[in-house]
Enzyme design. Structure first.
Site, PDB file in Angstrom:
ATOM      1  CG  ASP A  35      -0.841  -0.676  -7.984  1.00  0.00           C
ATOM      2  OD1 ASP A  35      -0.319  -1.378  -7.113  1.00  0.00           O
ATOM      3  OD2 ASP A  35      -1.824  -1.024  -8.664  1.00  0.00           O
ATOM      4  CB  THR A  78      -1.696  -5.355 -10.395  1.00  0.00           C
ATOM      5  OG1 THR A  78      -0.807  -6.259  -9.756  1.00  0.00           O
ATOM      6  CG2 THR A  78      -2.705  -6.115 -11.234  1.00  0.00           C
TER       7      THR A  78
END
Length: 667
Positions: free
Chosen positions: A357, A359
């Site tokens: 991922d 963030t």
């Protein structure tokens, strides 16, 4: 909050059996080893005392193991419970007979005034096995924590607007499709729906991982369990109960967790054959001595058969894998890597593909001020000071980043008056007698401010993944400010290590494609998937697995939870959500992706150590069982009594323990 034992009756039952009988085990063991030196009792009294104290351990604490052992026989699926049941049962029954009717044994089996008994072997094996089962049940109980964490996110009530205009709080289960609901500032959105009235900023980080709140206005869709930060909203419920996005994520996590492969398949498979061989050897030993041995032949046969079962009792085999796992997990913890189970350690070394991922995983996960740019000869510091002064009245995370940056630089902030928020497009107010406007292009258009001078500069920041805000003073453009989610300092080095290890790295994020590509370019990540939903990440993991890839997934948000659970190895950032950590098999405590390289190295070392331990256990049995059966008796007259068999069993276990402890120095 209920304990794990309350949620798991088996854990509660085994814990009770272990702790209530542990004192008996300790006393019996001390008496067996040092009783003759202590001189507290006569030898006959000591024997009876060991017998009486062993009864609750064997008959009550060990009852589940004998039941499992019997079931393994009736089901024709011999396993470790078969040997544990036979080994402890044989040691106890033999010792009980030697205590109650010692005259059936020949005088040659007298030792220190009594027939040698082996109650300590039986009770120690049972207590150790109980302890191991407690640890296993506790680990299983934690697998449901992810779903409980998810369900706990949803509010318990909703404020429903009735047809006559009155309002009242109702349980969430009483909300139906089409109901009009009011969501006040600071409250969570109760169900999925669409905004009918009001504007506000919603924190959707629990779903998207994106730290910056999203502006919502009439016609926009909202997701249940997201947080309303500023304004009041009236929404119309569209999806309730199991149809909500949150419930769908719960179902995805539960489904992915059920598909996990069982641990220690190889050891269990080999153990099935091992048990059959040991039992056959014990039976053959009994009849060979009984039919062909010297008198009293059947007593010799019984004792040697018991010795075979005791020496083959799978303590070393049972410890081979768990000891390596225990030491490895302890060592990993000191390096900031938390392994949730043995399967994670076993599978990590095989990983060839990593999905990350953005963030909170590659980046810090919180807005940080990047730069202030002034128009012409204006002072950039003054641009920052004015913007920060105005933003003192805002609760927006971007505003917080700007105010923090100004204060860190020691800038003197002015008082703000007539402050007003532009509902997601910016803010207005007066500072030092000047009218200020800070926001995006839409706000500048409302203010009649021409942003042409800085439009290219703003775009250059956006390409790098930053958010930009224009500052206008008294209707004139004065500058812009860029706020971004910075890449973690450790991330570039981590990406280099992963590439060097030959791991394919793929970014999958809910952020926009341009922002995702910007971060990927900086880190040298070639494959990027932007604007993906939780189900999309899960599908990506499944697709790669269907291609034969061993996939690890690294993330920090609830949106990552299903993919974390489905991946061969799920890796959660310790700086992320509890749900992500409960869904993953590995947690990087500091959120440092360099921990992946540490985990891979530890996985390699641990698997080697486990194989060594299994080798020790099988070699020990391959040599010890024939000696216990009496194959050396015709040549040397040597017999291995159950007492020495129990000692040999203990030494084999010790060798496994000491070898496992070497892992502490391997990483």
């Amino acid at each position: 909050m209920p304990s794990l034992e309350d949620d798991n009756p088996e854990l509660k039952d085994f814990s009770r059996r272990f702790w209530w009988t542990l004192p008996f085990t300790i006393i019996v063991t001390v008496l067996a080893m040092f009783g003759h030196q202590l001189g507290l009792f006569s030898i006959a009294t000591q024997t009876w005392l060991e017998f009486v104290l062993s009864l609750p351990v064997v008959l009550w604490a060990g009852k589940p193991f004998f039941i499992r052992g019997w079931q393994s026989i009736t089901n024709r699926s011999p396993n470790m419970w078969t040997l544990i049941g036979l080994g402890t049962g044989a040691a106890f029954v033999y010792s009980a007979v030697a205590t109650v009717v010692p005259d059936v044994f020949p005088e040659t089996f007298m030792s220190m005034g009594r027939i040698a008994v082996y109650f300590e072997a039986a009770v120690v094996i049972i207590s150790l096995t109980l302890f191991g089962q407690m640890l296993e049940f506790r680990a299983r109980s934690e697998t449901s924590a992810a779903i409980k964490s998810l369900l706990g996110l949803a509010p318990k009530t909703a404020r429903r607007i009735n047809a006559d205009g009155t309002e009242g709080d109702v349980p969430l289960t009483h909300v139906h499709e089409g109901d009009r609901l009011r969501v006040r500032p600071g409250e969570k959105v109760p169900v999925d729906g669409v905004v009918e009235d009001g504007t506000s900023l919603l924190d959707e980080s629990m779903l998207t991982g994106e730290p910056i709140p999203v502006s919502k206005k009439p016609g926009d869709r909202v997701i249940g369990a997201t947080l309303n930060t500023t304004g009041a909203l009236v929404i119309r419920a569209e999806k309730v109960g199991s149809a909500t996005v949150l419930s769908q994520i719960v179902q995805l996590v539960a489904q992915a967790q059920r598909t996990r492969a069982p641990m220690q398949r190889m050891a269990d498979h080999v153990a099935g054959y091992f048990v059959v061989v040991v039992v056959l050897i014990a039976v053959a030993t009994l009849f060979a001595w009984g039919l062909f041995g010297p008198e009293p032949s059947w007593v010799y046969g019984l004792i040697n058969a018991v010795a075979v079962l005791i020496i083959a009792c799978p303590c070393a085999l049972g410890l081979a894998t768990p000891m390596s796992i225990m030491v490895a997990t302890g060592r990993g913890a000191t390096q900031g890597v938390l392994f949730r189970d043995a399967a994670a350690i076993e599978n990590f070394r095989k990983v060839d593909t990593l999905i990350v991922d953005k963030t909170g995983t590659l980046t810090e996960g919180r807005p940080a001020f990047e730069q202030a740019v002034a128009v012409g000869d204006e002072d950039a510091e003054e641009v920052l000071r004015l913007a920060a002064s105005l933003d003192q009245g805002s609760e927006h995370p971007l505003a917080g980043a700007i105010v923090s940056a100004a204060r860190e630089r020691g800038l003197s902030l002015g008082a703000v008056t007539d402050f007003e928020s532009g509902s997601g497009i910016g803010v207005r107010g007066y500072v030092d007698g000047k009218r200020l406007a800070l926001g995006n292009t839409a706000l500048m258009q409302q203010e009649g401010v021409d942003v042409e001078k800085l439009i290219n500069t703003a775009e250059s920041f956006r390409v790098k993944g930053a958010s930009t805000m224009y500052l206008a003073v008294d209707g004139q453009l004065r500058g812009l400010l860029a706020v971004s989610d910075p890449i973690k300092q450790s991330t570039p080095e981590a990406m280099q290590e992963l590439k060097a290890a030959g791991i394919r790295v793929i970014m999958a994020t809910g952020d926009g494609v341009s922002t995702a590509k910007s971060v990927a370019e900086q880190l040298g990540i070639d494959e990027v998937h932007g604007e993906v939903k939780p189900a999309d990440k899960l599908d990506l993991v499944s697709k790669l697995q269907s291609e034969g890839r061993i996939v690890a997934m690294a993330g920090d948000g609830i949106n990552d939870a299903p993919a974390l659970a489905k991946a061969n190895v799920g890796i959660a950032m310790g700086t992320g959500t509890d749900v992500a950590m409960n869904s993953a098999q590995v947690t990087l405590v500091k959120g440092d992706l360099r921990g992946i390289s540490i985990a891979r190295l530890l996985s390699d070392k641990t698997i080697v150590n486990m194989k060594q331990n299994l080798g020790f256990a099988f070699i020990y049995n391959a040599l010890g069982v024939p000696v216990a059966a009496g194959v050396l008796f015709p040549l040397t007259g040597l017999l291995l009594s159950p007492m020495f068999a129990a000692l040999a069993m203990s030494l084999s276990s010790a060798s496994v323990v000491f070898n496992a402890l070497r892992l502490r120095r391997s990483v």
